[in-house]
Design an enzyme around this catalytic site. Structure first.
Site, PDB file in Angstrom:
ATOM      1  N   PHE A 126      18.423  -4.294   3.829  1.00  0.00           N
ATOM      2  CA  PHE A 126      19.411  -4.428   2.768  1.00  0.00           C
ATOM      3  C   PHE A 126      19.054  -5.710   2.033  1.00  0.00           C
ATOM      4  CE2 PHE A 126      23.426  -5.686   0.820  1.00  0.00           C
ATOM      5  CZ  PHE A 126      23.666  -4.531   0.104  1.00  0.00           C
ATOM      6  N   ASP A 190      20.824  -8.856  12.064  1.00  0.00           N
ATOM      7  CA  ASP A 190      21.903  -8.402  11.194  1.00  0.00           C
ATOM      8  C   ASP A 190      22.402  -7.087  11.785  1.00  0.00           C
ATOM      9  OD1 ASP A 190      23.403  -7.062   9.259  1.00  0.00           O
ATOM     10  OD2 ASP A 190      22.228  -7.851   7.588  1.00  0.00           O
ATOM     11  N   TYR A 213      33.358  -4.340   7.578  1.00  0.00           N
ATOM     12  CA  TYR A 213      33.995  -3.327   6.720  1.00  0.00           C
ATOM     13  C   TYR A 213      33.299  -1.974   6.767  1.00  0.00           C
ATOM     14  CZ  TYR A 213      30.715  -5.539   3.380  1.00  0.00           C
ATOM     15  OH  TYR A 213      29.621  -6.096   2.769  1.00  0.00           O
ATOM     16  N   LYS A 214      32.297  -1.838   7.622  1.00  0.00           N
ATOM     17  CA  LYS A 214      31.629  -0.539   7.739  1.00  0.00           C
ATOM     18  C   LYS A 214      32.253   0.221   8.921  1.00  0.00           C
ATOM     19  CE  LYS A 214      27.549  -2.396   5.440  1.00  0.00           C
ATOM     20  NZ  LYS A 214      27.554  -1.551   4.238  1.00  0.00           N
ATOM     21  N   ARG A 360      22.259   9.326   1.804  1.00  0.00           N
ATOM     22  CA  ARG A 360      22.755   8.774   3.069  1.00  0.00           C
ATOM     23  C   ARG A 360      24.071   9.431   3.470  1.00  0.00           C
ATOM     24  NH1 ARG A 360      23.420   2.452   3.379  1.00  0.00           N
ATOM     25  NH2 ARG A 360      25.120   2.981   1.937  1.00  0.00           N
TER      26      ARG A 360
END
Lengths: 401, 401
Positions: A126, A190, A213-214, A360
């Site tokens: 990312f 990460d 928040y995922k 995705r």
């Protein structure tokens, strides 16, 4: 052997995690396969946030820093995140954003390896991780960012995601950590795309960062976190020395003196309302068995691969087929990924598209059912049959996808 | 000539800002004089935050980044803060914390003055500013932090608060900015204790930072902001190069390329729920005349000084007596400040104490009345008469004061 829809419903009926679904707000008209991007709201979040606004802020005013525990949030929430990543109490501090935490981890690592001048990151990460590494290198002068898997004796620190955001590939944390550390470098993980999706263990790493928040469902822009291995407490230096990191914040001393332990990596005033939603989200995880979460995650992703893979001759699986090497998402490549994702959304299946060609689909085991996977794969097959890339309703780009 | 309580009530009856008080949640049993630390909640904040949780997050899920404007928050909110500090559109970005913004401003300033190695800050500042300067100097090597008012030709940047958090002294922004810039240094203003209290103008400065949870009433830990003078757009470098600062965040390019304008100083994913409360708070300021706010602020603080100053022979005014040199708070020094503040709180007047000997009283003109000032001063006089420093109920220290 592919399951039928009836068989999926039978699996849902005996799913030990099935009860969690009712704890989330989910749309009636969509199958939400973007929980790897932003998790769905726990139903308890609204009341918890309302309490923070009305009872804590409204009722306690500035006293809330003590009476409502606001001041303690970064460490208290860090202690609750710790078991999700294999860490212990006093090793994780919550707050700020993943990018900020990456900066802190990398800057501390460079100071611990002053004779080495290379930060290694992955081109496929990312991007914010890599951008932060570049920004730090530019700030310091004399440093450079090189691509993984370079691990020479010039490498101070390696920054990698446990699960790659685009492909959903899961790396072997133990093996990579040992290899990097054997080369004399420090390891920063990460875990944005792994925490909450399965049991994570970064305890051998030097630092780890992640968002909430995922899969953790902490809400849009909920606080990030930073793990600092206890062997670095007292020696690793925080570059962002805000007053929360001071040994005695309320002594208002004129010079900085770091707090012992992981609080030395706090920065400043926490975003209290964002912490409130995270409080509700973590309470759910405190009742969830992460091994069961992982087992269901692999069942869901395996099923989706099996059902969706033959939808179109140009569709290629980007996610590793071997379960151990997968996170909780399935990615495909297709030259017309963007119109496919948009057409799919119109049929009520919400995945997302990542340039240049990745579709995705994230599978949050706490609120997705086997039948959702079945229906989503059916919709995907139907969408490909309609070849939406010929239809300009789907090819026109939206501002942000 | 001191006003009577009746005369204070008469002033309230004709106060052009009186209507704003009803827009805030205030305790029935206390006079809240700590709005310089944490502002009181706008009544509209609860519904605005609930909308963010239930309608935006719950209704839009990940789509909220577009449909609910989350992605645009840092710049949109920055544009709304801009008029409060004398800045224009496209010059302010909101998010993160004041400490983070200080770091960004100082790091950018040092790169703009590469031949100078000194950061100047004030020993009397709110410590986080100075701590951040020290942390940056330690990260970079070869830099040092010196005390204001040193302005030699070795100074790259000067960081000062417009209003000093402890004494409430207001500095002359125009004069100091001109002096610092004439010496070849860059000027960074911290307006935490001035924004929302009176019309601020930092447009001549190079950078400015501030928080939104004091006079702006954005809620505990609400987003901070960073002003970057347009003359530095394109040349000043952001050290915290998260993906929000990228020219094309959703292109997911492997290398960092800064956005033009102030977005190049964004960092990463905004804390959406904290932004929601700020949205409600700024809406109020968009209807308030800041000149009237300043006029009332000076009337309130002058009245409090006049009424309270003779409460005890050892009480010394720490705030400048000259109105132009005051923010919107009044500070006194007293050797027994701590027990006095605690005893005062028991009588329903909430100020705060700052070590070693400062009693602080903030006056937020949007929700305080003249009669509140009268009653608070009366209570203070009564508390001093009782000499609470002989009473161990008041001398015992609380965890955080």
């Amino acid at each position: 052997m592919t399951l039928s829809r009836d068989e999926c419903q039978a699996l849902d009926a005996t799913d030990p995690l099935a009860g969690f679904r009712a704890e989330f707000t989910l749309p009636d008209d969509r199958i939400y396969l973007a929980g790897n991007s932003l998790g769905a709201p726990p139903k308890s979040a609204a009341a918890r946030v309302a309490r923070a606004v009305e009872r804590e802020w409204g009722g306690e005013l500035v006293g809330g820093w003590n009476t409502a525990g606001w001041f303690a949030q970064p460490l208290a929430m860090g202690d609750r995140i710790a078991p999700l990543i294999g860490a212990g109490p006093g090793q994780v501090v919550a707050g700020n954003t993943t990018s900020i935490a990456v900066f802190q981890a990398l800057a501390a690592a460079l100071k611990l390896r002053p004779d080495r001048r290379v930060i290694v990151a992955d081109l496929g990460e990312f991007p914010t991780d890599r951008y932060i590494a570049e920004g730090l290198a530019a700030l310091l002068d004399g440093y450079e960012v090189r691509d993984w898997p370079h691990v020479g004796d010039d490498v101070a620190v390696v920054l990698l995601s446990e699960v790659v955001y685009s492909t959903g590939e899961r790396r072997d944390v133990a093996e990579v950590t040992a290899r990097v550390q054997a080369a004399g470098a420090l390891m920063v993980w990460d875990v944005c795309h792994s925490v909450g999706a399965f049991p994570v263990d970064v305890s051998a790493a030097d630092f780890a960062v992640g968002c909430t928040y995922k899969y953790l469902n902490g809400g849009p822009g909920s606080p990030a976190f930073l793990y600092v291995n206890p062997r670095h407490h007292g020696t690793a230096r925080n570059a962002l020395t805000g007053w929360y990191a001071h040994a005695e914040p309320f002594a208002f001393e004129p010079s900085f003196r770091p707090a012992e332990g992981v609080r030395g990596f706090a920065v400043s005033t926490p975003h209290v309302l964002s912490f409130a939603a995270l409080d509700a989200a973590l309470e759910i995880f405190e009742r969830a068995d992460l091994a069961a979460v992982r087992a269901k995650s692999l069942a869901l992703t395996s099923l989706f691969i099996e059902l969706a893979e033959s939808a179109h001759p140009d569709l290629r699986l980007a996610t590793p087929r071997e379960p151990a090497r997968r996170g909780s998402q399935v990615s495909f490549r297709h030259p017309h990924g963007y119109p496919v994702v948009r057409a799919l959304a119109e049929r009520g299946v919400q995945g997302d598209f990542r340039a240049p060609d990745i579709l995705r689909f994230g599978f949050a085991p706490l609120y997705l059912r086997y039948v959702d996977v079945y229906d989503a794969a059916t919709a995907l097959t139907e969408v490909f049959a309609a070849e939406p890339w010929h239809d300009e309703r789907y090819t026109r780009r939206l501002a942000v996808t």
